[in-house]
Design a protein around this motif. Structure first.
Motif, PDB file in Angstrom:
ATOM      1  N   ARG A 182      74.257  48.375  36.930  1.00 16.16           N
ATOM      2  CA  ARG A 182      72.879  48.007  37.273  1.00 16.16           C
ATOM      3  C   ARG A 182      72.839  47.143  38.534  1.00 16.16           C
ATOM      4  NH1 ARG A 182      68.657  44.209  33.840  1.00 16.16           N
ATOM      5  NH2 ARG A 182      66.884  44.508  35.285  1.00 16.16           N
ATOM      6  N   GLU A 183      73.823  46.262  38.684  1.00 16.61           N
ATOM      7  CA  GLU A 183      73.847  45.380  39.842  1.00 16.61           C
ATOM      8  C   GLU A 183      74.173  46.154  41.118  1.00 16.61           C
ATOM      9  OE1 GLU A 183      76.150  41.800  39.278  1.00 16.61           O
ATOM     10  OE2 GLU A 183      76.064  41.341  41.432  1.00 16.61           O
ATOM     11  N   PHE A 184      75.127  47.085  41.014  1.00 17.36           N
ATOM     12  CA  PHE A 184      75.462  47.900  42.182  1.00 17.36           C
ATOM     13  C   PHE A 184      74.234  48.699  42.620  1.00 17.36           C
ATOM     14  CE2 PHE A 184      77.004  51.475  44.583  1.00 17.36           C
ATOM     15  CZ  PHE A 184      78.047  50.947  45.331  1.00 17.36           C
ATOM     16  N   ARG A 185      73.556  49.294  41.627  1.00 15.40           N
ATOM     17  CA  ARG A 185      72.390  50.131  41.930  1.00 15.40           C
ATOM     18  C   ARG A 185      71.292  49.297  42.599  1.00 15.40           C
ATOM     19  NH1 ARG A 185      70.681  51.819  36.706  1.00 15.40           N
ATOM     20  NH2 ARG A 185      72.493  53.064  36.639  1.00 15.40           N
ATOM     21  N   ALA A 186      71.097  48.089  42.093  1.00 12.33           N
ATOM     22  CA  ALA A 186      70.070  47.227  42.682  1.00 12.33           C
ATOM     23  C   ALA A 186      70.421  46.917  44.138  1.00 12.33           C
ATOM     24  CB  ALA A 186      69.928  45.944  41.876  1.00 12.33           C
ATOM     25  N   HIS A 271      66.374  41.548  41.779  1.00 12.30           N
ATOM     26  CA  HIS A 271      65.815  41.606  43.126  1.00 12.30           C
ATOM     27  C   HIS A 271      65.774  43.032  43.704  1.00 12.30           C
ATOM     28  CE1 HIS A 271      64.812  40.421  47.193  1.00 12.30           C
ATOM     29  NE2 HIS A 271      65.892  41.028  47.634  1.00 12.30           N
ATOM     30  N   GLY A 272      66.907  43.719  43.631  1.00 11.18           N
ATOM     31  CA  GLY A 272      66.969  45.052  44.234  1.00 11.18           C
ATOM     32  C   GLY A 272      66.011  46.028  43.581  1.00 11.18           C
ATOM     33  N   GLU A 273      65.793  45.880  42.288  1.00 11.64           N
ATOM     34  CA  GLU A 273      64.820  46.742  41.606  1.00 11.64           C
ATOM     35  C   GLU A 273      63.424  46.435  42.104  1.00 11.64           C
ATOM     36  OE1 GLU A 273      67.499  47.014  37.486  1.00 11.64           O
ATOM     37  OE2 GLU A 273      65.777  45.656  37.606  1.00 11.64           O
ATOM     38  N   GLY A 274      63.130  45.148  42.305  1.00  5.69           N
ATOM     39  CA  GLY A 274      61.835  44.771  42.865  1.00  5.69           C
ATOM     40  C   GLY A 274      61.646  45.371  44.257  1.00  5.69           C
ATOM     41  N   VAL A 300      60.705  59.338  49.372  1.00  5.91           N
ATOM     42  CA  VAL A 300      61.302  58.035  49.077  1.00  5.91           C
ATOM     43  C   VAL A 300      61.419  57.842  47.567  1.00  5.91           C
ATOM     44  CG1 VAL A 300      60.943  55.513  49.214  1.00  5.91           C
ATOM     45  CG2 VAL A 300      60.455  56.975  51.209  1.00  5.91           C
ATOM     46  N   GLU A 301      60.352  58.141  46.864  1.00  4.67           N
ATOM     47  CA  GLU A 301      60.374  57.971  45.410  1.00  4.67           C
ATOM     48  C   GLU A 301      61.432  58.858  44.773  1.00  4.67           C
ATOM     49  OE1 GLU A 301      56.402  58.429  43.864  1.00  4.67           O
ATOM     50  OE2 GLU A 301      55.683  56.640  44.927  1.00  4.67           O
ATOM     51  N   ALA A 302      61.558  60.090  45.263  1.00  3.49           N
ATOM     52  CA  ALA A 302      62.527  61.029  44.683  1.00  3.49           C
ATOM     53  C   ALA A 302      63.948  60.493  44.836  1.00  3.49           C
ATOM     54  CB  ALA A 302      62.396  62.399  45.354  1.00  3.49           C
ATOM     55  N   HIS A 303      64.261  59.934  46.012  1.00  2.00           N
ATOM     56  CA  HIS A 303      65.630  59.438  46.212  1.00  2.00           C
ATOM     57  C   HIS A 303      65.911  58.211  45.344  1.00  2.00           C
ATOM     58  CE1 HIS A 303      69.491  58.590  47.838  1.00  2.00           C
ATOM     59  NE2 HIS A 303      69.096  57.446  48.392  1.00  2.00           N
ATOM     60  N   LEU A 304      64.983  57.268  45.347  1.00  2.00           N
ATOM     61  CA  LEU A 304      65.198  56.057  44.548  1.00  2.00           C
ATOM     62  C   LEU A 304      65.333  56.418  43.070  1.00  2.00           C
ATOM     63  CD1 LEU A 304      62.631  53.672  46.315  1.00  2.00           C
ATOM     64  CD2 LEU A 304      65.128  53.726  46.610  1.00  2.00           C
ATOM     65  N   ARG A 305      64.507  57.339  42.626  1.00  2.00           N
ATOM     66  CA  ARG A 305      64.567  57.774  41.233  1.00  2.00           C
ATOM     67  C   ARG A 305      65.907  58.479  40.952  1.00  2.00           C
ATOM     68  NH1 ARG A 305      61.099  58.124  37.175  1.00  2.00           N
ATOM     69  NH2 ARG A 305      59.287  57.476  38.371  1.00  2.00           N
ATOM     70  N   ALA A 306      66.380  59.257  41.909  1.00  2.00           N
ATOM     71  CA  ALA A 306      67.642  59.986  41.719  1.00  2.00           C
ATOM     72  C   ALA A 306      68.809  59.035  41.455  1.00  2.00           C
ATOM     73  CB  ALA A 306      67.941  60.853  42.952  1.00  2.00           C
ATOM     74  N   VAL A 307      68.822  57.906  42.163  1.00  2.00           N
ATOM     75  CA  VAL A 307      69.939  56.970  41.958  1.00  2.00           C
ATOM     76  C   VAL A 307      69.699  56.085  40.739  1.00  2.00           C
ATOM     77  CG1 VAL A 307      70.387  56.933  44.442  1.00  2.00           C
ATOM     78  CG2 VAL A 307      69.102  55.056  43.407  1.00  2.00           C
TER      79      VAL A 307
END
Lengths: 376, 376
Positions: A182-186, A271-274, A300-307
């Motif tokens: 979760r931290e890496f993804r953020a 933070h990164g999720e925000g 943009v939404e598609a990429h963020l959602r993909a990860v």
């Protein structure tokens, strides 16, 4: 000097210029790299309890091997260490170690440690030397580059600090292997941000290669180096945040407001999720204002959602305040200048710009849509 | 812009350059002078209880007349306010007043207020604007010029702070009329210092005209302006104290040691008195090392004595530690670099220089003479 697996990025700030080295094994070779830039300096390593357990011994051994005498100062992990009491204690320990102006504070840790230790190095004896060794993805691509340091007060985050450029940044990519997913993804949200600010090709590369970035190896090193390069260019244009540097806040005005609204409770939102939600909203808002196409916002939404990153406030667990209260959080954010609302908006992928004087009424009606009725 | 009775001194620091205005009536006209340099800025006045009672109303009225909204933040008078707790409180009050990066902190007071308020202005939002309005002679000729700000810790004075240049210094010479004689005289030690560093003509002028400087009027304004000019030149050469700026410490290495040895008890010794003794000793020590003539050392002592300043540690009331302990105080002073002792020595009146690697044994044997057997 650097191996084939490593990258070097120069931050061009005149007499305050410095290098960022990115790649594997930098922790174990930190001593010689610091010694060659700061000959004869002694050191204080500032770190947190978690990072200390994993990495402090490796770093201390490397410093010792290079003849650098080092004290280690440990703080509690987490944002709560960015306060006046911890600042005063770390300052005192650095002074107690009899370090002088030419000696170096080494920040070994994530953004909290870097912000705190950097501030300490900026004020002990009115400024010592400073080296950043960021151990989170977020810190490697964002907070360790650019010289912003500081602590929080009860009235807000990062309200107190200094601009203090490091002499060197060592971003060891191997240490990221042990980060929680979760931290890496953020942290990855900030990587994507650089593509969205002004590097459309990098964003396209990330869309194609993000799995390799998460897996580690050279794609990760490339993504981090490219992020550092992107940030370094913005910082070089505007070291003291008088204009363009505000671009780095893409996604942050909305993002900070949600962090504040959730009382910085990391179990609900980090933070990164925000920032991910904020970037998605910045593109939606830009589209609503007819500045960019809905296609770009959806991309943009598609990429963020993909990860696996969130893109809507409705994904934040628990209750959120209403739109009017959220607008208050935005207006209180420190990027406010003389009462006007400043947002980073965009004309499309990689075409962000600083919009000053955004009408609060527009923000409010957008927030109402977003908080109450948005379907992803 | 400035009247015939006023002087203007430019501190030449590139983009951080600023003016010092010296003369009567600057308190009452501060508002327009600040407004013309920082249009639209709002302000926080930081002052101490004593100065507030005497001058805050005049300043507030002047700011209000110029359309500058100002909060007033008051601290207790005296060196004890230069601590972390007071720093945190003043920082919080500045933030609570909703001041932003372009707004200004106005320091109205002596060196303590200037050092504290300057530090606050340097760290709130990573740097606000700053205006110095020094109300003591010491602050007008020394601490308000050059950008050094900071607080003390239990381990020593001024160990924590930043370099923060003001946008403007307003030195109102009329406010000095109400200073206690002892405080004015102590500040005068720093005036004489500039002559002794590198302005032999100014020192000779002071020998002839010091009574007029004490009396007030144009001679006082001239002496303050000349002192600011002298300091500004040194600071312009070496803003961040990497070399030449150390010259400003003439008399301070010995002086600080005596201040520390008397626990900063102002009833025994105030800073300027310590500097006076320190300057006398620096000349004696230089003479002993065959660097300057005994005649010059005696001339310095004669002038300091004429104005009523002390020239020997034997004049300090109460017991002093022995020579070995005094050497420890000197070695702990922050001007120590990598264990070597640095002193400002001199080849004669106005011919001071930075001496690095002064042998501690020489200092010790000089201190033994000075503390146990010196006859003035």
């Amino acid at each position: 000097m650097i191996s084939a697996q490593q990258r070097q990025v120069r931050v061009d700030l005149g007499t305050r210029s410095y290098d960022i080295l990115i790649g594997p094994d930098l922790l174990a070779t930190a001593g010689t790299r610091i010694a060659e830039r700061l000959p004869k300096a002694r050191a204080a390593i500032v770190t947190d309890e978690n990072v200390a357990a994993a990495h402090a011994a490796t770093l201390s051994a490397s410093l010792e091997q290079a003849g650098i005498e080092a004290a280690t100062i440990t703080v509690a992990p987490g944002e709560k260490s960015k306060n006046f009491a911890t600042l005063e204690r770390v300052v005192d320990e650095v002074i107690a170690a009899k370090l002088e102006r030419g000696d170096v504070v080494v920040a070994l840790g994530g953004g909290v440690v870097g912000d705190l230790a950097g501030f300490v190095s900026g004020i002990v004896r009115r400024g010592m030397k400073f080296v950043q060794m960021p151990t989170s993805l977020l810190a490697q691509v964002d907070s360790s580059v650019g010289g912003k340091t500081g602590i929080n007060t009860q009235r807000g985050k990062n309200l107190v600090g200094v601009f203090q450029q490091p002499s060197l940044v060592l971003a060891d990519t191997t240490v990221l292997d042990t980060l929680p997913e979760r931290e890496f993804r953020a942290g990855y949200a900030e990587v994507a941000k650089y593509g969205l600010i002004d590097r459309p090709d990098f964003f396209a590369w990330l869309e194609a290669n993000w799995r390799d970035v998460f897996a580690g190896g050279d794609a990760r090193t490339h993504a981090i180096a490219e992020s550092c390069r992107a940030k370094a260019e913005v910082v070089a244009r505007d070291e003291f945040e008088k204009g363009d540097r505000a671009l780095l806040n893409l996604g942050h005005t909305f993002g900070h407001a949600f962090e504040a609204a959730t009382q910085y409770d990391g179990s609900r939102l980090v933070h990164g999720e925000g920032v991910a939600i904020g970037m998605a909203l910045a593109h939606r808002f830009s589209s609503r204002l007819n500045l960019c196409s809905m296609d770009d916002a959806l991309r943009v939404e598609a990429h963020l959602r993909a990860v696996g990153l969130p893109i809507s406030p409705l994904e934040i667990p628990g209750e959120l305040p209403g739109a009017e209260r959220m607008l208050d959080f935005i207006a209180q954010d420190k990027k406010v200048s003389r009462g006007a609302l400043t947002f980073i908006l965009t004309k499309g992928i990689g075409q962000s710009f600083v919009a000053r004087d955004v009408p609060p009424s527009e923000v409010l009606s957008f927030l109402q849509t977003t908080l109450h009725a948005e379907a992803a």
